[in-house]
Write an enzyme that holds these catalytic residues in place. Sequence first.
Site, short mmCIF file in Angstrom:
data_model
loop_
_atom_site.label_atom_id
_atom_site.label_comp_id
_atom_site.label_asym_id
_atom_site.label_seq_id
_atom_site.Cartn_x
_atom_site.Cartn_y
_atom_site.Cartn_z
N ASP A 72 1.07 -1.23 0.32
CA ASP A 72 -0.37 -0.16 0.26
C ASP A 72 0.94 1.08 0.02
OD1 ASP A 72 -1.81 -2.37 1.01
OD2 ASP A 72 -3.04 -1.27 2.43
N GLU A 89 2.35 -9.24 11.80
CA GLU A 89 2.02 -9.10 10.28
C GLU A 89 3.34 -9.07 9.62
OE1 GLU A 89 -0.30 -5.69 9.35
OE2 GLU A 89 -0.96 -6.39 7.48
C1 DGY Z 1 -5.47 -2.32 3.79
O1 DGY Z 1 -6.90 -2.11 4.43
O2 DGY Z 1 -4.92 -1.73 4.69
C2 DGY Z 1 -5.30 -3.21 2.72
O3 DGY Z 1 -3.98 -3.29 2.40
C3 DGY Z 1 -5.88 -3.05 1.38
O4 DGY Z 1 -5.81 -4.32 0.96
#
Ligand code: DGY
Length: 421
Positions: A165, A389
Site C-alpha cells: 500500500d 503481520e
Molecule cells: C488495507 O485496508 O490496509 C488493505 O491493505 C487494503 O487492501
Amino acid sequence: MKDLDYETLDEDARGILRQNDRGGFTIPTSGLYPFQWNWDSVFAAWGFSTFDLPRAWAEIEALFEGQLPSGMVPHIIFRKDDSDYFPGPGVWGCDLGAFSSSGITQPPVAATFIRKLYEQDPALGRPILETLVPKLYAWHQWFMDWRCSDDGAIFVTHPWESGRDNSPDWDSSMAALEPGDVGPYTRRDTSHVDPSMRPTKAEYDRYLYLVQRGRKLGWDDAAMAEAPEFQVAEPGISFILLRANRDLAALCDAVGRDASDVNAWTARIETGCKTLWNDEIGGYDAVNLLTGARSGALSSVAFLCWYAGMPDARMQAPLTRVLSDVAFPVPSLVPQDARFDSLRYWRGPTWGFVNSMIGLGLAESGLTSEAETLRQRTAEVIRKGGFAEYFDPITGAPAGGDSFTWTAAIWLAWVRAGSEG
Ligand code: DGY
C-alpha cells in the site's frame, strides 16, 4: 521477546489458521482485516495444505467464487459487511460478481500455490483443477488485457492492487493526484494498530479518491483505462504474474489444455520485467507510466526475479548486502534509502510471506545457502516475535496485526518444510 520452540509454534500456527477460518474461507486477522483477501487466502491454502489438504482446496474454490464476469479476481471479497473495516462494501459499490467486492485485484499468486496443492496429491486435485484452470486462465487473460503495458510490464491502478500500500513505489503518482474533498470518513485500521505502523492520512485520502473514481465509472475496465490517473508498472506484480503464468502452463498441461497463449504471455511479461531494471539503483524498481518517472526504490519484491524464473547475476550483490547487513531480512525498502521507516508497513518492515517467495526462488535457482539463510532468519524473527503481520528488520520487533494468517501459513509450509528444529 519470546523464544518459542518449534513444536509450540507449529501448534500455534495451525491454531491461527483454524481461528481465522470463517467457514470455508480465511480472514488475514480479526478486527483489522475481517474479510477474504485474495493473496492472503492463497497463502492460507498453502498453510492448510500441510495438515488438511481438502480444506486448502476449499479455500481456493471459495476465492474463485468471488471472480467477476470479466475474469478479474478482486482483492477483497465481502461475504458479509463488518463495520470494523473501512472502506467496506458500501464504499466500493462493486456488485458485479456473486459477492460484493473491491473493484481492483491483487498480485496473482494463485496458480503457483494451486500447482503445489495439486502436486501433493494429483488424484485429489485433478477434478478441482479441471474447473479451476479455465478460471485461472480467464484471470491471467484479464491481466494481459487490462494491466499489461506496451512494454510487457504489469502495472497497478491503485496502490492496494500491488498489496504494498504505502511503498515509495507510488510516491510520485500519489503526489500528482489531487483528491480534493473526498468527504468525511473514519479510518478503522488505526483503531486496531498503532498509526505509526500504517499509511498516513494524505495516503488514505488518495486511496479513497481512486476508489471513488472507479465507483463513478461503474468499475468498467474500458472506462477506467481512459485517461488513467494512476498507472505504475512494478516488479512485484510483474514477477508474480510471470511466475504464476509458468505454473498455469504446467496446470494446463496437467488437464490437457493447450498452453500456447499462456506461453506467449510469459514471453511478453519476461520482456516487460527486463524494462524494470534500473542501473541507478542496481536493481528492479517501479515506473510511473504516466510520467516515466522511476521510483528509485530497492524493495523486497526486486528479489523475486529468481521466483519469476529470471535469475539475474546483477541481483547477487544486493542480495548478499541485505542478507549480511540487515539483521532480519528482507526489508520492504533497503535501509540506505532516505525514505526507509522500519515500522511503517511497506516502507521498511520485513514480511515473512514475501520471504517465502524469495526463498522458493533462490532454492529453485540453486542459491541454496542464501535460501537457507533467509529461511533461518525468518524462523528466528517469528520465534522471537510470534505470528505478526510484519517485523522491524533492524530489531525484529513484531508489528501490525497479530495472529496473522499468512505468517502462520508460511511458518508451516516454508519455514518448517526444510527444518530440523
Ligand atoms: C488495507 O485496508 O490496509 C488493505 O491493505 C487494503 O487492501
